[in-house]
Design an enzyme around this catalytic site. Sequence first.
Site, PDB file in Angstrom:
ATOM      1  N   THR A  72       5.787   6.299   2.652  1.00  0.00           N
ATOM      2  CA  THR A  72       4.468   5.467   3.140  1.00  0.00           C
ATOM      3  C   THR A  72       3.952   4.352   2.524  1.00  0.00           C
ATOM      4  O   THR A  72       3.252   4.572   1.917  1.00  0.00           O
ATOM      5  CB  THR A  72       3.418   6.595   3.540  1.00  0.00           C
ATOM      6  OG1 THR A  72       3.876   7.364   4.369  1.00  0.00           O
ATOM      7  CG2 THR A  72       2.478   5.611   3.984  1.00  0.00           C
ATOM      8  N   SER A  99     -10.290  14.182   8.549  1.00  0.00           N
ATOM      9  CA  SER A  99     -11.875  14.585   8.523  1.00  0.00           C
ATOM     10  C   SER A  99     -12.838  13.343   7.912  1.00  0.00           C
ATOM     11  O   SER A  99     -12.369  12.305   7.517  1.00  0.00           O
ATOM     12  CB  SER A  99     -12.159  15.854   8.097  1.00  0.00           C
ATOM     13  OG  SER A  99     -11.796  16.172   6.972  1.00  0.00           O
ATOM     14  N   LYS A 154       0.837  -1.278   0.089  1.00  0.00           N
ATOM     15  CA  LYS A 154      -0.183  -0.023  -0.038  1.00  0.00           C
ATOM     16  C   LYS A 154       0.936   1.284  -0.020  1.00  0.00           C
ATOM     17  O   LYS A 154       2.123   1.278   0.634  1.00  0.00           O
ATOM     18  CB  LYS A 154      -0.766  -0.085   1.181  1.00  0.00           C
ATOM     19  CG  LYS A 154      -0.180   0.124   2.595  1.00  0.00           C
ATOM     20  CD  LYS A 154       0.104   1.518   3.017  1.00  0.00           C
ATOM     21  CE  LYS A 154      -0.962   2.549   2.918  1.00  0.00           C
ATOM     22  NZ  LYS A 154      -0.569   3.961   3.214  1.00  0.00           N
TER      23      LYS A 154
END
Length: 407
Positions: free
Chosen positions: A190, A407, A179
């Site tokens: 990442t 969010s 991923k």
Amino acid sequence: MKIIDGGVTAAKGFKAAGMHAGIKKGTKKDMAMIVSSAPCMAAGTFTTNLVKAAPVKWDQHVVYEHGEARAVVVNSGIANACTGAEGYGYCEETAKAAAEALGIDKDEVLVASTGVIGKQLPIDTIKKGVKDLSGLLLDTREAATLAAESIMTTDTVKKEVAVEVEIGGKTVTIGGMCKGSGMIHPNMCTMLSFLMTDAAISKEMLQKALSADVDDTYNMISVDGDTSTNDTVLLLANGLAENPEITEEGEDYQTFARALHYINETLAKKMAGDGEGATALFETKVIGAQSKEQAKILAKSVICSNLTKAAIFGHDANWGRILCAMGYSGAKFDPEKVDLYFESAAGKLKIIENGVALDYSEEEATKVLSEKAVTAVADIKMGEASASAWGCDLTYDYVKINADYRS
């Protein structure tokens, strides 16, 4: 080498599972597990960021001190980074829960996390997820896909690959998933990458093959210039292919290394092409270099240039940005000897020769740069070495995705 349809269950003895455990809001899958039926030699490479997430520290303990592994537990949604002693303790609790469910030692369990930094894991949810996953393990193609989907964060597509090679008269398989979409930059990004093989190979040779190859694959990609706290590549080998054990460099080792390189390069390019908000995979290939290191520095500098990435998004052959990025890379070359080409599925176009623009067609250049995969080839005419780096275009959506991430 034969490319096959597969992922982490492609090699003999590996099962996987993926599911929604409740870490993320809604019903998105957020936990995965991979288990080998036999003990595995374990190799790993990890983030170069001084701020290392708790699971990175746990996995370094397993890989470097214990040496063998049987299982990997991964969660998405929360990175378990910057979480102190409590976060590390949750890694151990996760490993203990997996060990109990699978009947193995906790030091044979690797853990990985990806997501928001600074939050503590909901450990009760994680432990329940571990127990549930242990009952869902299968060696099917579908199980591998579920696992690959369960480790995604802002990724838009799952990322899997598998190959078969013949070593010592036996079929050896390597399958992997990863991923990665944002907070991606050499060295290591990442990204979580999990590679499973049934090869019989010593721990020393397994680690050597992985460490050497990471420099030419995962360390040659960048999406946004941010090196993550959680980067982890794990390679497990259970020996069930029953080939003569690879204990030294030679023909068998080279065969394995070439297959591993294909796996790693394929996964690295999948991550670069799926960069947050990206519309195109952008490759820079530097040829005619004095050394591979010189070529790598130049290629990385170009794919890390925000101005160049924005030009690729605009399908604009703004070659000056590429030459500029090469110029500040720190590598020495003669700008007045550089030839530059753009190429894609739509064709190949020479843009500059000996550092000076040619009378090329802007319309043709835009056509070449409008494909899903675009390559800039820079010939610096200094030698025979070459290197490639991979990134993506920089789009409006990159900012939107990262502005709204929590969010």
